[in-house]
Design a protein around this motif. Structure first.
Motif, mmCIF file in Angstrom:
data_model
loop_
_atom_site.group_PDB
_atom_site.id
_atom_site.type_symbol
_atom_site.label_atom_id
_atom_site.label_comp_id
_atom_site.label_asym_id
_atom_site.label_seq_id
_atom_site.Cartn_x
_atom_site.Cartn_y
_atom_site.Cartn_z
ATOM 1 N N UNK A 80 -9.551 -8.132 -6.875
ATOM 2 C CA UNK A 80 -10.150 -6.815 -7.055
ATOM 3 C C UNK A 80 -9.357 -5.691 -6.415
ATOM 4 N N UNK A 81 -8.064 -5.934 -6.166
ATOM 5 C CA UNK A 81 -7.223 -4.925 -5.504
ATOM 6 C C UNK A 81 -6.574 -3.981 -6.509
ATOM 7 N N UNK A 82 -5.804 -4.532 -7.442
ATOM 8 C CA UNK A 82 -5.172 -3.735 -8.500
ATOM 9 C C UNK A 82 -4.725 -4.676 -9.604
ATOM 10 N N UNK A 83 -4.322 -4.106 -10.740
ATOM 11 C CA UNK A 83 -3.889 -4.912 -11.883
ATOM 12 C C UNK A 83 -2.452 -4.568 -12.245
ATOM 13 N N UNK A 84 -1.905 -5.299 -13.227
ATOM 14 C CA UNK A 84 -0.548 -5.007 -13.681
ATOM 15 C C UNK A 84 -0.471 -3.585 -14.228
ATOM 16 N N UNK A 85 -1.518 -3.167 -14.907
ATOM 17 C CA UNK A 85 -1.550 -1.799 -15.419
ATOM 18 C C UNK A 85 -1.449 -0.766 -14.310
#
Length: 282
Positions: A80-85
């Motif tokens: 839930x930290x960040x995504x590839x996008x």
């Protein structure tokens, strides 16, 4: 699942590999920390392909490096930290922001002007980064203080050397190499104790202390530790290849040879080096 030129295909592959129920047992258990060494290794392999001017290998190695980026992003997304996008958004935003002379309006028309503009924008980003870190409760900042100018992105041996050189500028240093040898002996003793305890974290900590001390003596005798180790690596490669070719000539294999036989051939390789160079080799 098929090969694709679309980045979304690679993202889907990583998601499948990390699927707790149907994914790959190895990929599922990986963390940022466990794949970090592979990320560094892939970056070095990209550099090696460039140095060898091998475009076929370069294409392959860039793919391996990209996989590492997708791997880290997937682990972060699951937490839930960040995504590839988010990674793509962050770098595109940064590049657009740092190049107003290309993507917006700017008075920077010369190389020097662009450099000054770049430095100003980076300073703004640094302030914003500090604010975000404070907001997230991150108080330790390795870019602060007297040693802050030493980049943590250096290889560990180089970082250790740079830290020691920096500290020496204010007198935090040994006066001669001999006391460092005593320090090395002390660290070896502490490593022995850690090994006896079976505490893996303590072993790793003490091993780091020992290597740091060895780097220190290298600095004092004007022997760059990175280059010294590269020399030893080359020597090891040469001698081990001598073991391999000697065994092949005798109809044996590395897997089938005893340690005693391999050590015997290793010593013969050292003897050959001494004859060729006239220098007693280690």
């Amino acid at each position: 699942m098929e090969a694709s030129r679309d980045i979304s295909g690679l993202i889907d592959i990583m998601a499948a590999l990390r699927n707790p129920e149907s994914g790959c047992p190895w990929d599922i258990v990986q963390t940022f920390e466990t794949i970090k060494p592979y990320t560094i290794e892939e970056a070095y392999e990209v550099a090696d392909a460039i140095e060898r001017k091998d475009n076929d290998d370069l294409c392959d190695e860039l793919g391996d490096l990209l996989l590492q980026v997708v791997f880290h992003a997937r682990i972060a997304e699951e937490a839930g930290a960040f995504s590839f996008g988010d990674v793509v958004h962050a770098i595109t935003r940064k590049m657009i922001r740092r190049h107003p002379h290309v993507f917006a309006v700017s008075d920077a028309k010369t190389e020097d002007a662009v450099t000054l503009q770049w430095d100003r924008i980076k300073a703004e980003e640094k302030r914003e980064r500090a604010e975000r870190r404070a907001k997230n409760g991150i108080t330790e900042d390795f870019k602060a203080g007297f040693l802050g100018s030493v980049q943590r992105t250096f290889p560990a041996l180089t970082e250790a050397l740079k830290l020691q050189e920096r500290a020496a500028k204010v007198g935090f240093d040994w006066s001669a190499p001999e006391p460092i040898l005593d320090k090395i002996e002390e660290e070896i003793g502490e490593l022995r104790a850690a090994l006896a305890s079976g505490d893996k974290a303590k072993v790793s900590d003490e091993l780091g202390d020992l290597i740091f001390a060895v780097v220190n003596i290298g600095r004092h005798v004007k022997a760059d530790p990175e280059q010294a180790l590269r020399g030893t690596n080359t020597k090891f490669r040469r001698r081990f290849h001598h073991i391999e070719t000697t065994l092949e000539a005798e109809g044996e294999t590395l897997e089938g040879a005893s340690l005693e036989r391999m050590e015997e051939i290793w010593q013969s390789a050292k003897a050959i080096e001494r004859q060729l160079t006239g220098v007693k080799s280690a």
